[in-house]
Design a protein around this motif. Structure first.
Motif, PDB file in Angstrom:
ATOM      1  N   LYS A 331      49.363  11.038  76.970  1.00  0.00           N
ATOM      2  CA  LYS A 331      48.536  10.166  77.815  1.00  0.00           C
ATOM      3  C   LYS A 331      47.707   9.206  76.949  1.00  0.00           C
ATOM      4  CE  LYS A 331      45.507  11.085  81.731  1.00  0.00           C
ATOM      5  NZ  LYS A 331      45.031  12.244  82.507  1.00  0.00           N
ATOM      6  N   ARG A 332      47.350   8.086  77.478  1.00  0.00           N
ATOM      7  CA  ARG A 332      46.363   7.211  76.822  1.00  0.00           C
ATOM      8  C   ARG A 332      45.134   8.063  76.482  1.00  0.00           C
ATOM      9  NH1 ARG A 332      44.396   1.602  76.921  1.00  0.00           N
ATOM     10  NH2 ARG A 332      46.430   0.904  77.649  1.00  0.00           N
ATOM     11  N   GLY A 333      44.737   8.033  75.230  1.00  0.00           N
ATOM     12  CA  GLY A 333      43.599   8.874  74.805  1.00  0.00           C
ATOM     13  C   GLY A 333      43.957  10.331  74.595  1.00  0.00           C
ATOM     14  N   GLY A 334      45.219  10.657  74.773  1.00  0.00           N
ATOM     15  CA  GLY A 334      45.634  12.062  74.669  1.00  0.00           C
ATOM     16  C   GLY A 334      45.861  12.509  73.225  1.00  0.00           C
ATOM     17  N   THR A 335      46.256  13.771  73.096  1.00  0.00           N
ATOM     18  CA  THR A 335      46.361  14.396  71.770  1.00  0.00           C
ATOM     19  C   THR A 335      47.734  14.998  71.559  1.00  0.00           C
ATOM     20  OG1 THR A 335      44.019  14.983  71.860  1.00  0.00           O
ATOM     21  CG2 THR A 335      45.372  16.220  70.302  1.00  0.00           C
ATOM     22  N   VAL A 336      48.326  14.693  70.404  1.00  0.00           N
ATOM     23  CA  VAL A 336      49.520  15.422  69.967  1.00  0.00           C
ATOM     24  C   VAL A 336      49.035  16.398  68.900  1.00  0.00           C
ATOM     25  CG1 VAL A 336      51.774  15.264  68.837  1.00  0.00           C
ATOM     26  CG2 VAL A 336      51.013  13.429  70.376  1.00  0.00           C
ATOM     27  N   VAL A 337      49.214  17.684  69.150  1.00  0.00           N
ATOM     28  CA  VAL A 337      48.764  18.668  68.165  1.00  0.00           C
ATOM     29  C   VAL A 337      50.005  19.274  67.512  1.00  0.00           C
ATOM     30  CG1 VAL A 337      48.460  20.486  69.954  1.00  0.00           C
ATOM     31  CG2 VAL A 337      47.321  20.711  67.748  1.00  0.00           C
ATOM     32  N   THR A 338      50.036  19.254  66.184  1.00  0.00           N
ATOM     33  CA  THR A 338      51.241  19.701  65.481  1.00  0.00           C
ATOM     34  C   THR A 338      50.929  20.761  64.434  1.00  0.00           C
ATOM     35  OG1 THR A 338      53.069  19.015  64.050  1.00  0.00           O
ATOM     36  CG2 THR A 338      51.040  17.752  63.835  1.00  0.00           C
ATOM     37  N   CYS A 339      51.823  21.742  64.336  1.00  0.00           N
ATOM     38  CA  CYS A 339      51.632  22.798  63.334  1.00  0.00           C
ATOM     39  C   CYS A 339      52.900  23.025  62.537  1.00  0.00           C
ATOM     40  CB  CYS A 339      51.237  24.108  64.003  1.00  0.00           C
ATOM     41  SG  CYS A 339      52.628  24.907  64.815  1.00  0.00           S
ATOM     42  N   ALA A 340      53.920  22.209  62.731  1.00  0.00           N
ATOM     43  CA  ALA A 340      55.189  22.540  62.078  1.00  0.00           C
ATOM     44  C   ALA A 340      56.161  21.385  62.195  1.00  0.00           C
ATOM     45  CB  ALA A 340      55.806  23.782  62.725  1.00  0.00           C
ATOM     46  N   ALA A 341      57.320  21.556  61.592  1.00  0.00           N
ATOM     47  CA  ALA A 341      58.364  20.532  61.637  1.00  0.00           C
ATOM     48  C   ALA A 341      59.709  21.211  61.390  1.00  0.00           C
ATOM     49  CB  ALA A 341      58.091  19.451  60.601  1.00  0.00           C
ATOM     50  N   PHE A 349      57.329   7.749  64.124  1.00  0.00           N
ATOM     51  CA  PHE A 349      56.939   7.414  65.494  1.00  0.00           C
ATOM     52  C   PHE A 349      56.527   5.952  65.501  1.00  0.00           C
ATOM     53  CE2 PHE A 349      52.442   7.377  64.527  1.00  0.00           C
ATOM     54  CZ  PHE A 349      52.307   8.302  63.509  1.00  0.00           C
ATOM     55  N   ASP A 350      56.435   5.378  66.690  1.00  0.00           N
ATOM     56  CA  ASP A 350      56.034   3.977  66.797  1.00  0.00           C
ATOM     57  C   ASP A 350      54.511   3.941  66.872  1.00  0.00           C
ATOM     58  OD1 ASP A 350      55.366   1.432  67.620  1.00  0.00           O
ATOM     59  OD2 ASP A 350      57.196   1.191  68.813  1.00  0.00           O
ATOM     60  N   ASN A 351      53.909   3.457  65.797  1.00  0.00           N
ATOM     61  CA  ASN A 351      52.448   3.509  65.691  1.00  0.00           C
ATOM     62  C   ASN A 351      51.763   2.679  66.776  1.00  0.00           C
ATOM     63  OD1 ASN A 351      50.161   4.511  64.422  1.00  0.00           O
ATOM     64  ND2 ASN A 351      49.945   2.729  63.098  1.00  0.00           N
ATOM     65  N   ARG A 352      52.468   1.689  67.333  1.00  0.00           N
ATOM     66  CA  ARG A 352      51.828   0.881  68.393  1.00  0.00           C
ATOM     67  C   ARG A 352      51.445   1.755  69.587  1.00  0.00           C
ATOM     68  NH1 ARG A 352      56.630  -3.293  68.933  1.00  0.00           N
ATOM     69  NH2 ARG A 352      57.655  -1.277  68.749  1.00  0.00           N
ATOM     70  N   HIS A 353      52.317   2.729  69.872  1.00  0.00           N
ATOM     71  CA  HIS A 353      52.016   3.602  71.011  1.00  0.00           C
ATOM     72  C   HIS A 353      50.824   4.507  70.709  1.00  0.00           C
ATOM     73  CE1 HIS A 353      55.416   2.221  73.217  1.00  0.00           C
ATOM     74  NE2 HIS A 353      56.262   2.591  72.291  1.00  0.00           N
ATOM     75  N   LEU A 354      50.597   4.743  69.428  1.00  0.00           N
ATOM     76  CA  LEU A 354      49.460   5.592  69.053  1.00  0.00           C
ATOM     77  C   LEU A 354      48.158   4.802  69.128  1.00  0.00           C
ATOM     78  CD1 LEU A 354      49.014   8.558  67.794  1.00  0.00           C
ATOM     79  CD2 LEU A 354      48.619   7.327  65.680  1.00  0.00           C
ATOM     80  N   TRP A 355      48.122   3.670  68.386  1.00  0.00           N
ATOM     81  CA  TRP A 355      46.823   2.996  68.304  1.00  0.00           C
ATOM     82  C   TRP A 355      46.458   2.225  69.554  1.00  0.00           C
ATOM     83  CZ3 TRP A 355      50.141  -0.709  65.601  1.00  0.00           C
ATOM     84  CH2 TRP A 355      49.929  -2.047  65.949  1.00  0.00           C
ATOM     85  N   MET A 356      47.444   1.543  70.176  1.00  0.00           N
ATOM     86  CA  MET A 356      47.108   0.734  71.347  1.00  0.00           C
ATOM     87  C   MET A 356      46.642   1.619  72.501  1.00  0.00           C
ATOM     88  SD  MET A 356      47.641  -2.476  70.660  1.00  0.00           S
ATOM     89  CE  MET A 356      47.874  -3.330  72.211  1.00  0.00           C
ATOM     90  N   LYS A 357      47.127   2.871  72.512  1.00  0.00           N
ATOM     91  CA  LYS A 357      46.732   3.752  73.626  1.00  0.00           C
ATOM     92  C   LYS A 357      45.781   4.828  73.162  1.00  0.00           C
ATOM     93  CE  LYS A 357      50.377   2.480  76.631  1.00  0.00           C
ATOM     94  NZ  LYS A 357      51.781   2.647  76.859  1.00  0.00           N
ATOM     95  N   LEU A 358      45.201   4.607  71.994  1.00  0.00           N
ATOM     96  CA  LEU A 358      44.090   5.453  71.500  1.00  0.00           C
ATOM     97  C   LEU A 358      44.410   6.943  71.510  1.00  0.00           C
ATOM     98  CD1 LEU A 358      42.287   3.069  73.573  1.00  0.00           C
ATOM     99  CD2 LEU A 358      41.313   3.439  71.323  1.00  0.00           C
ATOM    100  N   LYS A 359      45.639   7.239  71.118  1.00  0.00           N
ATOM    101  CA  LYS A 359      46.027   8.655  71.053  1.00  0.00           C
ATOM    102  C   LYS A 359      45.634   9.214  69.692  1.00  0.00           C
ATOM    103  CE  LYS A 359      49.929   7.381  73.949  1.00  0.00           C
ATOM    104  NZ  LYS A 359      51.359   7.507  74.262  1.00  0.00           N
ATOM    105  N   ARG A 360      45.656  10.541  69.591  1.00  0.00           N
ATOM    106  CA  ARG A 360      45.331  11.192  68.308  1.00  0.00           C
ATOM    107  C   ARG A 360      46.465  12.144  67.956  1.00  0.00           C
ATOM    108  NH1 ARG A 360      40.690  15.071  68.301  1.00  0.00           N
ATOM    109  NH2 ARG A 360      41.649  15.984  70.143  1.00  0.00           N
ATOM    110  N   ILE A 361      46.764  12.226  66.679  1.00  0.00           N
ATOM    111  CA  ILE A 361      47.623  13.305  66.197  1.00  0.00           C
ATOM    112  C   ILE A 361      46.705  14.251  65.437  1.00  0.00           C
ATOM    113  CG2 ILE A 361      49.527  13.963  64.693  1.00  0.00           C
ATOM    114  CD1 ILE A 361      50.688  11.159  65.141  1.00  0.00           C
ATOM    115  N   VAL A 362      46.700  15.513  65.843  1.00  0.00           N
ATOM    116  CA  VAL A 362      45.807  16.482  65.217  1.00  0.00           C
ATOM    117  C   VAL A 362      46.656  17.562  64.551  1.00  0.00           C
ATOM    118  CG1 VAL A 362      43.994  18.173  65.643  1.00  0.00           C
ATOM    119  CG2 VAL A 362      44.045  16.073  66.958  1.00  0.00           C
ATOM    120  N   SER A 363      46.318  17.861  63.316  1.00  0.00           N
ATOM    121  CA  SER A 363      47.069  18.909  62.624  1.00  0.00           C
ATOM    122  C   SER A 363      46.406  20.257  62.861  1.00  0.00           C
ATOM    123  CB  SER A 363      47.098  18.607  61.136  1.00  0.00           C
ATOM    124  OG  SER A 363      45.774  18.578  60.638  1.00  0.00           O
ATOM    125  N   SER A 364      47.213  21.290  62.796  1.00  0.00           N
ATOM    126  CA  SER A 364      46.664  22.635  62.952  1.00  0.00           C
ATOM    127  C   SER A 364      47.532  23.572  62.136  1.00  0.00           C
ATOM    128  CB  SER A 364      46.691  23.033  64.438  1.00  0.00           C
ATOM    129  OG  SER A 364      45.919  24.181  64.664  1.00  0.00           O
TER     130      SER A 364
END
Ligand code: NAP
Length: 452
Positions: A331-341, A349-364
Motif C-alpha cells: 500500500k502507499r505508505g506501507g511496509t515490506v518486511v524482509t528476513c531472507a532471500a 525492484f522498481d524504486n519509483r514504486h517505493l519512493w513515489m508511494k512512500l513505502k518502506r523496506i524494513v529488514s528483520s
C-alpha cells in the motif's frame, strides 16, 4: 548410547539432584557436517545438492561449558532452513563462521572444530548449569531460542540483535540442537510450554520468534489491529506463524501458497484470503534479467479483489523471485518486511514504486531475548500453535533437511533426539484439552489427510 542414563532419569521423573549426579559423557550423538567435505558440492547446482550426503549423525566430543552456559539433554529439535544452508555449504561453508568465532576468546575457541554440530531449536532438560547461571537449575524443562549474544558487548544492550557479534546458535556457532546434548547460554533458555509434547515444543522458537519480530515487535513492521498483511509461503515455517500472528492480532492475512493442498490447510487455519501462486501462474521474471510489471499488476489486482485494498504489510522472504512484486503491491505508505532471500539475494525492484508511494523496506533478523520470550509465552498461552506436520528421528535428519530443501513440507518438521517416541513430554494434559487437540495438531492432521 552415551546419553542413556540421562534419558532413563528424565523418563522416570528423577529429581534435578539425581540428574546432576549423572556424569556428562565424553562424547555424544550429533548431526554434523565435516570441514573435510566443505568443497564436496563444487560445480553442483543448488537444487541438486543433497543434504542426505553431507549431514552425518555420529559421536562428537563434548566440550566444557563456560560459567554462563548450560548443558541440555535434547529431547527434540527441528529442521530449519539454516541447516539446509549449512548442509549445502551455501552461501558460505559455516566453518568460516566457526573459525571467526573461535578467535574471540578462550571459551569461543571450542567452536572452531573440524565438525559442525548443527541445529537451532530444542526442547530439552537442563542437566548441568555453569557457575554463573542464576535463573535456571538442573531438571528444568526448557525451549531454546537461537540468539547467541555476547552480553559483555555494549552494542548488544539496546536490542541484542544489534550486537556487533550477534550469532545464530547451531548455524554460526557449534554444539547445536540436532543432537542428544547441546551447549547453550543461559540467556537462550525459556520455559517449555506445558501443554505440548517435546517435538511440538521444539519446532517453534526459531521460526515463530522471527515472525514475531517481523510483524509484532517494535523493531520491524509493527502491525496494528486491522492491518492487511500479505504473506508469502503462508504454510511454510515462518509464514504459518505469521498468518497466526496476524489473525491473533486483529489483522487480515492474505496468504500465498503453491498447491491446492496448501490452500486447504491455510483455510483450515482461518485464513480466508488465499492465493495459489502456481494455479495463477505468476511469472514475475520474463527472463533472467527482466521483470514483468504486468505480472506485478495482476497480483496487485488479485489482492484487491480479495480484500478490497492493498496490503499494509508484505511479509517477504522468497527474495529475488518476489521482491519486485512485493514492493509494487504494498500500500502507499506501507511496509515490506524482509528476513531472507531463499530464491536469491541480489534483489531488484522498481524504486519509483517505493519512493513515489512512500513505502518502506524494513529488514528483520531472528529476534532478541524479549521478543523470543514473548512469542514463547503466546505459545504457552495457547494463542499460537505449533505448525509441525511430521516427525523424524535424528538418524533421518538428512532426509528431513532434504524435504525442506525441496519445498515438500508444510510448516515445520520435528526431530526426535533423545525422546524415544513422539507424543511424550506433556506436563499439563488438562490445559491441552482446554486449548484443543485439534488446533495443536492441525498441521499433523492435514499431513495425514485427515482434514475434511
Ligand atoms: P520453508 O518452511 O521452506 O517455507 C518457505 C515457503 O516459501 C515455502 O513453503 C514456499 O511456499 C515459499 N516459497 C519458496 N520459494 C518461493 C518462491 N520462489 N516464490 C514464492 N514463494 C516461495 O522455509 P522457512 O522456514 O519459512 O524459511 C523461509 C526463509 O526464511 C528461508 O530462506 C530461511 O532461511 C529464512 N529464515 C530467516 C530467518 C531469519 O532470522 N532471518 C529465520 C527463519 C527463516 P509455497 O511454495 O507454498 O508458496
Amino acid at each position: 548410547m552415551s546419553m542413556q542414563p540421562f534419558l532413563d532419569a528424565i523418563l522416570s521423573g528423577a529429581s534435578g539432584e539425581d540428574i546432576a549426579a549423572i556424569p556428562i559423557p565424553e562424547s555424544y550423538r550429533a548431526a554434523h557436517v565435516l570441514r573435510s567435505e566443505q568443497e564436496m558440492w563444487a560445480g553442483v547446482e543448488s537444487e541438486d545438492k543433497d543434504p542426505r550426503k553431507s549431514l552425518h549423525v555420529g559421536e562428537v566430543p563434548t566440550p566444557e561449558i563456560a560459567p554462563d552456559e548450560v548443558y541440555i539433554a535434547v529431547m527434540a529439535s527441528s529442521i530449519n532452513f539454516n541447516t539446509v544452508w549449512t548442509s549445502i555449504f551455501e552461501p558460505l561453508p559455516t566453518f568460516l563462521f566457526l573459525d571467526r568465532l573461535g578467535k574471540e576468546s578462550v571459551w569461543a575457541k571450542r567452536h572452531a572444530q573440524d565438525f559442525h554440530a548443527v541445529g537451532s531449536d530444542a526442547a530439552a532438560v537442563i542437566i548441568r548449569v555453569g557457575s554463573a547461571v542464576r535463573n535456571w537449575k538442573v531438571g528444568d524443562r526448557v525451549t531454546v531460542h537461537c540468539n547467541y549474544v555476547d552480553d559483555q558487548d555494549p552494542s548488544s544492550h539496546d536490542d541484542s540483535m544489534l550486537g556487533a557479534n550477534q550469532r545464530i546458535w547451531g548455524f554460526e556457532s557449534n554444539y547445536g540442537g540436532l543432537a542428544d546434548l547441546a551447549v547453550v547460554k543461559a540467556n537462550q533458555l525459556m520455559p517449555m510450554p506445558t501443554h505440548l509434547t517435546w517435538e511440538e515444543a521444539a519446532v517453534n522458537a526459531l521460526c515463530a520468534s522471527t515472525s514475531y519480530r517481523m510483524l509484532v515487535g517494535r523493531h520491524a513492521a509493527q502491525m496494528k489491529q486491522g492491518d492487511n498483511v500479505f504473506v508469502w509461503g503462508a504454510t511454510g515455517g515462518i509464514g504459518a506463524y505469521a498468518v497466526q500472528l496476524v489473525l491473533n492480532g486483529g489483522g487480515t492475512p492474505v496468504g500465498v501458497v503453491s498447491s491446492e493442498n496448501r490452500v486447504k490447510l491455510l483455510q483450515a487455519m482461518g485464513c480466508e484470503n488465499v492465493i495459489d501462486r502456481r494455479a495463477e501462474g505468476y511469472q514475475f521474471w520474463a527472463d533472467e534479467h527482466t521483470q514483468d510489471e504486468g505480472e506485478w499488476r495482476r497480483l496487485g489486482k488479485k489482492v484487491r479483489s480479495l480484500i478490497g485494498d492493498d496490503p499494509d504489510i508484505v511479509f517477504e522472504h522468497p527474495g529475488r523471485s518476489t521482491m519486485g512484486a512485493s514492493v509494487f503491491i504494498a500500500k502507499r505508505g506501507g511496509t515490506v518486511v524482509t528476513c531472507a532471500a531463499t530464491s536469491g539475494y541480489m534483489l531488484e525492484f522498481d524504486n519509483r514504486h517505493l519512493w513515489m508511494k512512500l513505502k518502506r523496506i524494513v529488514s528483520s533478523h531472528f529476534a532478541n531475548y524479549q521478543e523470543a520470550w514473548n512469542m514463547n509465552r503466546l505459545i504457552d498461552q495457547g494463542r499460537i500453535h505449533p505448525v509441525m506436520s511430521a516427525v523424524y528421528s535424528l538418524d533421518q535428519v538428512g532426509e528431513a533437511a532434504n524435504v525442506v530443501h525441496k519445498n515438500q513440507a508444510e510448516g515445520k518438521l520435528g526431530v526426535l533426539c533423545l525422546a524415544p517416541e513422539a507424543g511424550l513430554g506433556i506436563q499439563d494434559p488438562e490445559k491441552r484439552e482446554r486449548i484443543g487437540e485439534d488446533r495443536i495438531t492441525l498441521f499433523q492432521r492435514h499431513a495425514r489427510g485427515e482434514l475434511a
